[in-house]
Design a protein around this motif. Structure first.
Motif: not given
Ligand code: MG
Ligand code: ATP
Length: 235
Positions: A58, A179-180
């Motif tokens: 991240s 992000d994810e």
């Molecule tokens: Mg992360």
């Protein structure tokens, strides 16, 4: 299509990082998350980043998105030299160049899917008609043609994430950072969102960089990186 793509040859990489360091300091300690990270990402490709929790995925996306600053090294994205850019120019970089997709959708709950997608376009100066038409086209492209009038609470998890992706691309970003993006979804929805993101370069011409714990999703990207101990490795 962004002007940056015309400024620089299509053959130059979109992202160039060299010797990137990132530390977080508190009173008690300094945590060196990235320790001399270097890589290149070509234009109109997909790139995945895997790594254990806390490895800096991240953080790396936040640096590329101009949400955090690098401590030293070089980070060039398109014509932007993020290591030199003044703090006050970062919002412009973000709004012109980057689209963000997160694990949680962050859609505005009092606005319909169509409004959620149209608003960022309207805010950057497109007319109301153009913004709404563009949002409509994008929602059709992501498979939500019949859900545009629904509020986020009336959409499934997968549909909300599709709406978030349409919103991320409404201003034609050259770089989409995810992000994810499948982190909150069941297997079936996760697979279809993964497919959509992997297809994005063909749909919009954007470069897609995604951080994920899903090794199967990560393995399908054109370029695959792994982060560990502050270093990056190509898989
Ligand atoms: Mg992360
Ligand atoms: N703003 C901050 N201040 C202090 N430490 C931070 C900050 N942001 C991240 N960190 C630390 O940096 C490290 C990397 O965090 P990061 O969120 O990038 O990891 P990640 O690989 O995305 O993990 P996950 O898979 O759990 O999402 C972690 O140890 C985290 O606690």
């Amino acid at each position: 299509m962004n002007e940056e793509i015309h400024d620089e040859g299509a053959w130059t990489p979109l992202v160039r990082a060299k010797g990137v360091f990132k530390r977080f300091s508190s009173k008690a300690e300094t945590l060196e998350v990235l320790r001399g990270v270097g890589f290149e990402i070509p234009r109109k490709r997909t790139c995945s980043i895997i790594g254990a929790s806390g490895s800096g995925k991240s953080t790396l996306l936040a640096l590329m998105g101009g949400l955090e600053r690098i401590d030293s090294g070089i980070l060039e994205i398109g014509t932007y030299k993020l290591h030199e850019l003044r703090e006050k120019d970062l919002p412009q970089y973000r709004s012109r160049f980057v689209g963000f997709v997160f694990q949680f959708h962050y859609l505005l709950k009092d606005f319909t899917a169509l409004e959620n997608v149209a608003l960022p376009a309207f805010m950057t100066g497109l007319s109301k008609k153009e913004s709404w038409e563009k949002a409509q086209t994008l929602l059709e492209k992501v498979g939500l043609g019949d859900r545009m009038g629904h509020f986020p609470s009336e959409l499934s998890g997968g549909e909300r994430q599709r709406t978030a992706i349409a919103r991320a691309i409404v201003n034609d970003p050259s770089l989409v950072l995810a992000d994810e993006p499948t982190g909150n979804l069941d297997q079936v929805n996760a697979r279809s969102i993964a497919e959509l993101l992997l297809e994005l370069p063909h749909i919009t011409g954007a470069t897609v960089v995604l951080a994920t714990h899903d090794s199967n999703f990560a393995s399908q990207a054109d370029l695959r990186f792994s982060l560990a101990d502050g270093r990056i490795a190509t898989l």
